[in-house]
Write a protein that holds these residues in place. Sequence first.
Motif, short mmCIF file in Angstrom:
data_model
loop_
_atom_site.label_atom_id
_atom_site.label_comp_id
_atom_site.label_asym_id
_atom_site.label_seq_id
_atom_site.Cartn_x
_atom_site.Cartn_y
_atom_site.Cartn_z
N VAL A 244 -2.02 -3.51 -9.85
CA VAL A 244 -1.70 -2.21 -9.26
C VAL A 244 -3.65 -0.94 -9.52
CG1 VAL A 244 -0.92 0.17 -9.13
CG2 VAL A 244 0.24 -1.31 -9.97
N PHE A 245 -3.46 -0.85 -8.33
CA PHE A 245 -5.06 -0.05 -7.72
C PHE A 245 -4.63 1.50 -8.29
CE2 PHE A 245 -8.09 1.99 -5.50
CZ PHE A 245 -9.64 2.48 -6.51
N VAL A 246 -4.95 2.25 -8.52
CA VAL A 246 -4.86 3.77 -8.37
C VAL A 246 -5.95 4.13 -7.67
CG1 VAL A 246 -4.25 6.11 -9.78
CG2 VAL A 246 -3.15 3.80 -10.60
N VAL A 247 -5.69 4.62 -6.60
CA VAL A 247 -6.67 5.68 -5.34
C VAL A 247 -7.35 6.36 -6.66
CG1 VAL A 247 -7.61 7.02 -3.91
CG2 VAL A 247 -5.61 4.51 -4.17
N VAL B 157 1.21 -1.28 0.04
CA VAL B 157 0.13 -0.44 -0.12
C VAL B 157 0.85 1.16 0.21
CG1 VAL B 157 -1.99 1.26 1.15
CG2 VAL B 157 -1.77 -1.41 1.51
N GLY B 158 0.47 1.97 -1.07
CA GLY B 158 1.63 3.38 -0.80
C GLY B 158 0.73 4.07 -1.35
N LEU B 159 0.33 5.07 -0.29
CA LEU B 159 -0.50 6.56 -0.08
C LEU B 159 0.13 7.93 0.38
CD1 LEU B 159 -3.75 5.03 1.83
CD2 LEU B 159 -3.44 4.92 -0.82
N SER B 160 0.03 8.54 -0.34
CA SER B 160 0.32 9.99 0.39
C SER B 160 -0.32 10.79 0.48
CB SER B 160 1.47 10.36 -0.76
OG SER B 160 0.91 10.28 -1.58
N LYS B 161 -0.58 12.22 0.89
CA LYS B 161 -1.22 12.72 1.30
C LYS B 161 -1.36 14.75 0.27
CE LYS B 161 -3.51 15.67 5.14
NZ LYS B 161 -3.03 16.57 6.40
N ASP B 162 -1.87 15.11 -0.21
CA ASP B 162 -1.59 15.81 -1.09
C ASP B 162 -2.53 16.74 -0.94
OD1 ASP B 162 -3.26 15.26 -2.89
OD2 ASP B 162 -2.25 14.11 -4.04
N ALA B 163 -2.11 18.29 -2.12
CA ALA B 163 -2.89 19.46 -2.01
C ALA B 163 -5.09 18.92 -1.73
CB ALA B 163 -3.04 20.31 -2.28
N ASN B 164 -5.52 17.50 -2.72
CA ASN B 164 -6.04 17.20 -3.31
C ASN B 164 -6.79 16.21 -2.50
OD1 ASN B 164 -6.68 18.57 -5.72
ND2 ASN B 164 -5.59 17.55 -6.84
N GLU C 227 13.63 3.21 -1.24
CA GLU C 227 14.90 2.68 -2.34
C GLU C 227 13.48 1.60 -3.31
OE1 GLU C 227 18.09 0.66 -2.14
OE2 GLU C 227 18.84 2.38 -0.75
N ASP C 228 12.60 2.77 -4.21
CA ASP C 228 11.54 1.92 -5.16
C ASP C 228 10.53 1.73 -3.97
OD1 ASP C 228 12.97 2.57 -7.49
OD2 ASP C 228 14.06 0.59 -7.19
N ALA C 229 10.82 1.87 -3.24
CA ALA C 229 9.44 1.38 -1.43
C ALA C 229 7.92 2.24 -2.08
CB ALA C 229 9.42 1.72 -0.76
N GLU C 230 6.93 2.24 -3.31
CA GLU C 230 6.21 3.58 -3.40
C GLU C 230 5.20 2.61 -3.41
OE1 GLU C 230 9.77 3.23 -6.96
OE2 GLU C 230 8.20 1.96 -6.18
N TYR C 231 5.36 1.40 -2.52
CA TYR C 231 3.67 1.10 -2.01
C TYR C 231 3.81 0.37 -1.13
CZ TYR C 231 2.67 0.20 -6.83
OH TYR C 231 2.68 0.95 -8.21
N ASP C 232 5.14 1.13 0.14
CA ASP C 232 4.90 1.12 1.77
C ASP C 232 5.55 2.23 2.26
OD1 ASP C 232 5.14 -0.50 3.83
OD2 ASP C 232 7.22 -0.88 3.36
N ALA D 155 -3.70 10.16 -1.70
CA ALA D 155 -3.30 9.91 -3.35
C ALA D 155 -2.59 8.86 -2.86
CB ALA D 155 -2.68 10.52 -3.83
N GLY D 156 -2.74 7.28 -4.44
CA GLY D 156 -1.68 6.47 -4.40
C GLY D 156 -1.85 4.95 -4.41
N GLN D 157 -1.10 4.05 -4.54
CA GLN D 157 -1.75 2.82 -5.61
C GLN D 157 -1.71 1.59 -3.91
OE1 GLN D 157 1.84 4.32 -6.40
NE2 GLN D 157 -0.24 5.97 -7.59
N VAL D 158 -2.14 0.31 -4.17
CA VAL D 158 -2.14 -0.84 -3.61
C VAL D 158 -1.75 -1.92 -4.61
CG1 VAL D 158 -3.75 0.06 -2.26
CG2 VAL D 158 -4.66 -1.42 -4.14
#
Length: 443
Positions: free
Chosen positions: A380-383, A300-307, A338-343, A310-313
Motif C-alpha cells: 500500500v502506498f499512501v499518497v 486506486v483509492g483517491l479522494s478530494k479533501d481540503a488539503n 463495501e470495503d471499496a477503499e481502493y476503487d 489524498a488516498g492510497q494505491v
Amino acid sequence: MSGSRLVRNSPDLARLVQDGFAVRIVNGFLVVDDIPYVDDAAQVQWGSFLCPLDLSGTTAARPTTHVMCFVGGVPRERNGQPIKDLVNDSVEKWSASADITAACGFSQKPEGGYVDFYEKVTYYTAMVISPAQAVDPSVNPYTYKPIESDEDDGVFLYVDTFSSRAGITELNDLLALEKVVIVGLGGTGAHLLDALAKTPALTVHLYDSDFYRTHNAFRAPGAASLEDLQAGLTKVEYYTRMYSVMRRGIVPHPVNVTADNVSELLDAGFVFLAMDTGPDKKTIVDALTQHGIPFIDSGVGLSKDANGIAGQVRITTSTPGRSAHITRDELISYFAGEDAEYDTNLQVDEINALTANLAIIRYKKILTFYADIENEHHTVFVVNSGDLHHRYGVSDLVRCEDGDQHEVAEHDDDLEGLIDHVIQVEAIHEERVADTDVDGDVA
C-alpha cells in the motif's frame, strides 16, 4: 544479405558481410564469428567478437563504446604469451545468450573513436589474427557464411539495443512469457501495457469492452491525436494500434471478462487485474487462485479533501501456493461501497502510472529480473504521507518467528488492521504539518 533488414540498411555492416565476415545479430548484439586466434598453448583456435549494436531505427549508428568483447578464449601472441595492452580485465564482459558470453574484453580506442562498426571490427581483427596467421598463414576470418539475425523472429519490430547496451539481456530474457494478460485498460491498465510492451513477452492479451474517449487520453501513456479520439475505437483497438508500431503479439479482446470467458485466462503465464470492482472480479480472482495462475490486482483509492487529493494505491499479489491471504483478510474489494477503499472514480495520470509501475516491479521480482529480499504479497502506498507499506513478506514471517505477534496480527488478520495503521501514519503526518509554520520551521 536479403535475410537482414538491418544489414541491408547499414553500409558498415553490409561491408563486413561483403568482405566475408560471419555476421550475426543476437539479442541486440553484433556477433562476428570465425575469428582465428592463438591460445595460451600457441595453438590456433576460433572465437567470436561481441559488442552491443547502436541503432538509429533500422540502421546501425556510430558505436558509442570502443570496447569489444571476445567469446571462446583469450587471444595470445604466436608463442602463447599475452598480447600487450589488448585484454582489459576491467571492462564489462557482455553476454548475448548463454552460449555467447565473453571470455575477455578489449579496450583499444583510436583518437575520436570508431567511425562505424566496420572500422571497429576490422581494427580488432587485425590485432587478434596477426599472431594466428604467424602460426598458420592460411587462416582468415572470411568464411562468407549467411547472415544470422533474430531481428525478424522476435517480438519487437526493431532490435532491442537497450538491453544489450545496459548489459541485462540475460535478465530481460526471463520476461519472455508466452502469454501475459491485462484485464481492464483504464489508466492503470494502459500504463501496465506501456511497460509490458517493452518486455519480450511473446503475447500480451488485452481485455476491455469500453471505447477510448477524450477523458481517457488525460490519464493514459502517450498523446492521443484528435483523429484517434474521433475514430470511435475501443480501448483495446486503440492500444493495439499504438503499440503494434513497436512490437508484435498485442492481442485485443474487446470484451469484458466474465464467468462465460474466464477460462481464456487459465493458460496465461501471468495476469494483471486493473478493473473495476464487481462480481466479475470475484469470479476472475476465484478462477485464477483455484488454477494456480499468478496475478496482481491493483486498486486506486483517491479522494478530494481540503488539503488536496489524498488516498492510497494497493498492489495485491497471488502466486501458486500463496493466495490464502487475499480471501482470509479480504484484501480485494468486490462490491463498490463495501470495503471499496481502493476503487474510486477519482484517478490521476501519475498515480495510475505509479500503481502500474509498482505492479510491474513486483511482477519482475517474481520473475527474478529484480533482486527480491522481501517477497511481499501486498503493498500500500499512501499518497498523503508518501509511506510504502509491504505486507505478507519475509519481514512478517521473521516477526512471527521472533514471537512478535502484535504487529503481524495488527496487519494480517484483516484489512482493517492495515487501514488503521495507515490512518495512524496519516495522523502523525498531519500533526507534523500542523506543527510546521509557513516558513517550514517545526514549532
